[in-house]
Design a protein around this motif. Structure first.
Motif, PDB file in Angstrom:
ATOM      1  N   VAL A 174       2.193   9.411 -18.117  1.00  0.00           N
ATOM      2  CA  VAL A 174       1.705   8.941 -19.605  1.00  0.00           C
ATOM      3  C   VAL A 174       2.391   7.376 -19.848  1.00  0.00           C
ATOM      4  CG1 VAL A 174       0.586   8.679 -22.126  1.00  0.00           C
ATOM      5  CG2 VAL A 174       0.641  10.691 -20.667  1.00  0.00           C
ATOM      6  N   TRP A 175       3.262   6.710 -20.226  1.00  0.00           N
ATOM      7  CA  TRP A 175       4.205   6.302 -20.564  1.00  0.00           C
ATOM      8  C   TRP A 175       4.609   5.136 -19.313  1.00  0.00           C
ATOM      9  CZ3 TRP A 175       4.849   3.566 -25.218  1.00  0.00           C
ATOM     10  CH2 TRP A 175       5.190   4.019 -26.171  1.00  0.00           C
ATOM     11  N   ARG A 176       4.685   5.912 -18.379  1.00  0.00           N
ATOM     12  CA  ARG A 176       4.622   4.879 -17.202  1.00  0.00           C
ATOM     13  C   ARG A 176       3.548   4.432 -16.535  1.00  0.00           C
ATOM     14  NH1 ARG A 176       8.152   1.713 -13.379  1.00  0.00           N
ATOM     15  NH2 ARG A 176       7.258   2.276 -11.480  1.00  0.00           N
ATOM     16  N   MET A 177       2.549   5.091 -16.595  1.00  0.00           N
ATOM     17  CA  MET A 177       0.674   4.324 -16.356  1.00  0.00           C
ATOM     18  C   MET A 177       0.175   3.263 -17.603  1.00  0.00           C
ATOM     19  SD  MET A 177      -1.910   4.390 -15.079  1.00  0.00           S
ATOM     20  CE  MET A 177      -3.064   5.895 -14.484  1.00  0.00           C
ATOM     21  N   ILE A 178       0.801   3.325 -18.367  1.00  0.00           N
ATOM     22  CA  ILE A 178       0.536   2.282 -19.970  1.00  0.00           C
ATOM     23  C   ILE A 178       1.273   0.996 -19.110  1.00  0.00           C
ATOM     24  CG2 ILE A 178       1.708   1.547 -21.843  1.00  0.00           C
ATOM     25  CD1 ILE A 178      -0.821   4.086 -22.663  1.00  0.00           C
ATOM     26  N   GLN A 179       2.411   1.059 -18.861  1.00  0.00           N
ATOM     27  CA  GLN A 179       3.387   0.422 -18.133  1.00  0.00           C
ATOM     28  C   GLN A 179       2.386  -0.640 -17.262  1.00  0.00           C
ATOM     29  OE1 GLN A 179       5.724  -1.319 -19.876  1.00  0.00           O
ATOM     30  NE2 GLN A 179       5.595  -0.005 -21.313  1.00  0.00           N
ATOM     31  N   ALA A 180       1.925   0.550 -16.213  1.00  0.00           N
ATOM     32  CA  ALA A 180       1.770   0.011 -15.010  1.00  0.00           C
ATOM     33  C   ALA A 180      -0.259  -0.773 -15.212  1.00  0.00           C
ATOM     34  CB  ALA A 180       1.014   1.276 -13.524  1.00  0.00           C
ATOM     35  N   LEU A 181      -1.204  -0.190 -16.192  1.00  0.00           N
ATOM     36  CA  LEU A 181      -1.423  -1.223 -17.153  1.00  0.00           C
ATOM     37  C   LEU A 181      -1.999  -2.136 -17.384  1.00  0.00           C
ATOM     38  CD1 LEU A 181      -3.711   2.082 -18.306  1.00  0.00           C
ATOM     39  CD2 LEU A 181      -4.760   0.705 -16.360  1.00  0.00           C
ATOM     40  N   ALA A 182      -0.664  -1.724 -18.727  1.00  0.00           N
ATOM     41  CA  ALA A 182      -0.378  -3.396 -19.236  1.00  0.00           C
ATOM     42  C   ALA A 182      -0.403  -5.014 -18.383  1.00  0.00           C
ATOM     43  CB  ALA A 182       0.742  -3.190 -19.925  1.00  0.00           C
ATOM     44  N   THR A 183       0.581  -4.415 -17.034  1.00  0.00           N
ATOM     45  CA  THR A 183       0.439  -5.719 -16.006  1.00  0.00           C
ATOM     46  C   THR A 183      -1.140  -5.610 -15.604  1.00  0.00           C
ATOM     47  OG1 THR A 183       0.987  -4.697 -14.025  1.00  0.00           O
ATOM     48  CG2 THR A 183       2.555  -4.367 -14.914  1.00  0.00           C
ATOM     49  N   MET A 184      -1.805  -5.368 -15.768  1.00  0.00           N
ATOM     50  CA  MET A 184      -2.940  -6.017 -15.023  1.00  0.00           C
ATOM     51  C   MET A 184      -3.786  -6.928 -16.150  1.00  0.00           C
ATOM     52  SD  MET A 184      -4.504  -1.724 -13.997  1.00  0.00           S
ATOM     53  CE  MET A 184      -3.938  -1.507 -12.214  1.00  0.00           C
TER      54      MET A 184
END
Lengths: 472, 472
Positions: free
Chosen positions: A234-244
């Motif tokens: 979940v944290w990793r996905m948050i970081q991925a999304l935040a780059t978008m």
């Protein structure tokens, strides 16, 4: 020839025409549940035969059948009438009447109103259009145009097999000069709103699963205390999304996302200038329960943002424990539902590869993209086309000064008609009013005398539109 | 005096002792549902009376009652016995027997095994401990220590009213020399694991609601196409969350988060060196279905990360449409369940204000923090304390070389005892094995002969622990 005779016929047969609408309503056709679909298609095929179509048949597809009909009036012009006979389900709470009985209730300020699933989206219009055609013939006239009917049964599922049908029937369909979608255009105050285009859409899921990642829990959520030594999808996905996106979530930072976006053409700028005068910003905010638009935009700037910017939306997100109280859990996966809306000249083929490349480039190769609907491209009909002018002329004939929207932010399968191989102009419209299309108590105004047209006014407007299209 | 007589008594009364465990199991005590709580507390109060407590009563709190008992053996030392009589619910699928019947099944490789809710967590141990005490007296001996029983009924709800009880009873409780929690310590292979400490925990929700934000939809999710001109609470929350961790989600970037963390003391370094020799990393990974620990750490480095680092975990997240297929929606709010785990010398009072300050400083004042459990502080008992040594001596008496963990990553209310006002050393343990505490088919090994002790071995170990604590 005077349309008056036809209009009188419509007025005189009010009860009969209402009963015909009710008959179609009472035949369920819920595509997501596969309920009543074939029976409804057959009913409509029967209507085409009754009208006098030389060819009326069900065309099988990989999904639900298309009800197809050809009416030969020996006319110069041919109109392809696009219809959708499928509806949303009826199982949500809140209905004030049984949703499939076709009940007419007295609803202020409209008067007699049909409350039913499919009332406005779009069985009401299907039957009203057929009533209009029958009324022309019953008044001793021939239809002013030839008709090709295409009634699909999967619009609520993204029209997923419509391209298959259009491909198979393209030789027949190419004979048409224009595509017309009968759809009531008045808002609740009676204002006529003409919408000339739609955005495209791609709908997909993003998912990060420990199994794909080789980090984090791979099979099930584990006790939350393990976060100290186990990675979190979940944290990793948050970081991925935040780059978008930008920090306010409004600017998409995916490389190439905006590359094909073009500014509104001059024609649209003119339409917007006029639209601005009648555009009721506060009413829309009140309806949406929104205090401010993005960047507190107002007027034409808000409209431009709404109509001409693409978007990357999160429709839903879920992971881990979402019940009441506390439970400590390190979830093994997180999933999002997302959509991209496309404006000219973006293509629906591009966003997914761009998102994939963005994720990979930022080191998030473990995030999976699952396409749910390949979607629609954007579509647009110039206000200058004879087809658009024909519809506008009808509204003026009935005394309305329509509010013209160069396009809307929603999506519909119009691109399937107005691009290759058919390349047909696409228009929709009709007098009348209905609402709550995907909600309980969907309705269509039937009686005249309220702020909007009822069924007779709607049918008359369809008659007028056919005559005006004949003169394109 | 020889413990042999007592141990023989335990062996001779096996069936009777099993039946007593079953009686307690059959009395439901599900705190989250308020089911059977008072009846269970009364049953335990009755056990205290039967043992010969001079005082046995229910103490009311703002929540569930505490079953309280004082046993006066005229001994020098007094042991406060902490118990929890509440259990998790029983409504999850997958049970192979009815969860509240106390059925004994033959479970490989253990032999006779009690499968029931509360079997190991912790009604089995409660009744086994009382069986042990009764067996000492039935063998003609006096207990070697005085006992103060504190059986709470809200452990599964974060022991939320235990501080209230401890405050009210502190004068009585201060007479104790040590707190003991009867809890089986063998893993499924029979290895004895001693855990000397726990992390603290704070559990809360983060929420971003358009209503608090004055941007985005404020009342309900709206049609997804509005993202073009309306802000998204979900995207905004993603951006807020992303500021809180490093790109891999493992380093917390909240200012001050790590300020009070101290490195493991020398004593722990020594324990870790020994622990490393028996620590079965691959078995743990297999059980958790985890391929790698964070940064692919191994051995003592992995252990240190697990035991000595605080964490910020996302237990759950949800927003918008999460059903099958596609629905376009701009959600009006997004919610997360999160926990912080605390290591020495962090205080449970600090993380929430730090997170609040972080959010405000980064401009995310609109994100709301809702504390669900004020939580526990971390707690630790030195292996050098006489209390810890007394428990270790018992294991050695029974031929085991225990694996000593200086602490675990989980949390328990031990800090409520070993800090002010009581400041009592806290130890737990006992031979025996059980598992699946919060899952279907929770079990406790009853029979002897398998890889672990059964009920008699457990009871004997409790007898031994009491004698060893008497000699502290």
């Amino acid at each position: 020839m005077s349309k008056k005779t036809i209009y009188d016929h419509i007025d005189e047969h009010f009860d009969e025409h209402v009963a015909k609408v009710q008959e179609l309503i009472r035949q369920p056709s819920i595509s997501s549940e596969g309920r009543g679909i074939r029976e409804c298609a057959q009913l409509i095929q029967g209507y085409f035969e009754k009208l006098g179509c030389v060819d009326a048949r069900l065309v099988e597809t990989s999904g639900n059948p298309v009800a197809y009909g050809e009416y030969d009036a020996g006319a110069k012009k041919t109109v392809l009438v696009y219809m959708m006979y499928d509806t949303m389900p009826v199982d949500e709470p809140g209905w004030i009447v049984p949703p499939l009985e076709g009940r007419i209730v007295d609803m202020a300020p409209f008067g007699k109103t049909l409350v039913a699933r499919g009332a406005v989206n779009t069985k009401g219009e299907i039957r009203a259009f057929l009533n209009a055609c029958e009324s022309i013939r019953s008044s001793g006239q021939e239809l002013p145009v030839n008709l090709i009917f295409v009634a699909e049964g999967e619009e609520e599922m993204g029209s997923r097999n419509l391209p298959e049908f259009l491909g198979k029937y393209q030789e027949k369909l190419k004979r048409a000069n224009v595509v017309f979608f009968p759809l009531v255009a008045q808002n609740q105050n009676g204002k006529v709103i003409v919408e000339l285009g739609v955005k495209g859409i791609v709908y997909f899921e993003l998912e990060l699963d420990g199994k794909d990642w080789s980090k984090g829990p791979t099979e099930f959520g584990i006790h939350g205390s393990n976060k100290s030594w186990v990675d979190s999808p979940v944290w990793r996905m948050i970081q991925a999304l935040a780059t978008m996106t930008s920090e306010d979530g409004n600017q998409v930072l995916i490389e190439g996302f905006y590359d094909d976006v073009v500014p509104p053409p001059t024609e649209d700028e003119e339409l917007l200038k006029k639209l601005q005068q009648t555009f009721d910003e506060e009413a829309i905010k009140m309806e949406l329960k929104v205090k401010k638009f993005i960047n507190d935009l107002h007027g034409v700037e808000a409209l431009k943002r709404y109509l001409y910017s693409p978007q990357l939306n999160i429709d839903g997100i879920w992971a881990g424990y979402t019940g009441p109280g506390t439970k400590t859990l390190l979830p093994h996966k997180v999933t999002l539902k997302m959509d991209v809306r496309l404006v000219p000249n973006m293509s629906k083929e591009k966003p997914i590869p761009l998102i994939r490349r963005h994720l990979d480039k930022h080191g998030f190769g473990e995030v999976k993209i699952r396409i749910l609907e390949k979607g629609y491209d954007w579509a647009k009909t110039s206000v200058r086309t004879p087809a658009a002018q024909a519809v506008l002329r009808t509204y003026r004939e009935f005394g309305f000064d329509p509010e013209v929207w160069p396009n809307i932010a929603g999506s519909a399968p119009f691109s399937m008609f107005n691009r290759a191989p058919l390349n047909l102009p696409f228009v929709m419209g009709g007098l009348g009013h209905g609402a709550r299309a995907h909600s309980p108590n969907e309705y269509l105004v039937i009686g005249e005398g309220g702020p909007t047209a009822g069924l007779p006014g709607m049918e008359k407007s369809f008659v007028s539109i056919l005559y005006n299209l004949a003169e394109m």
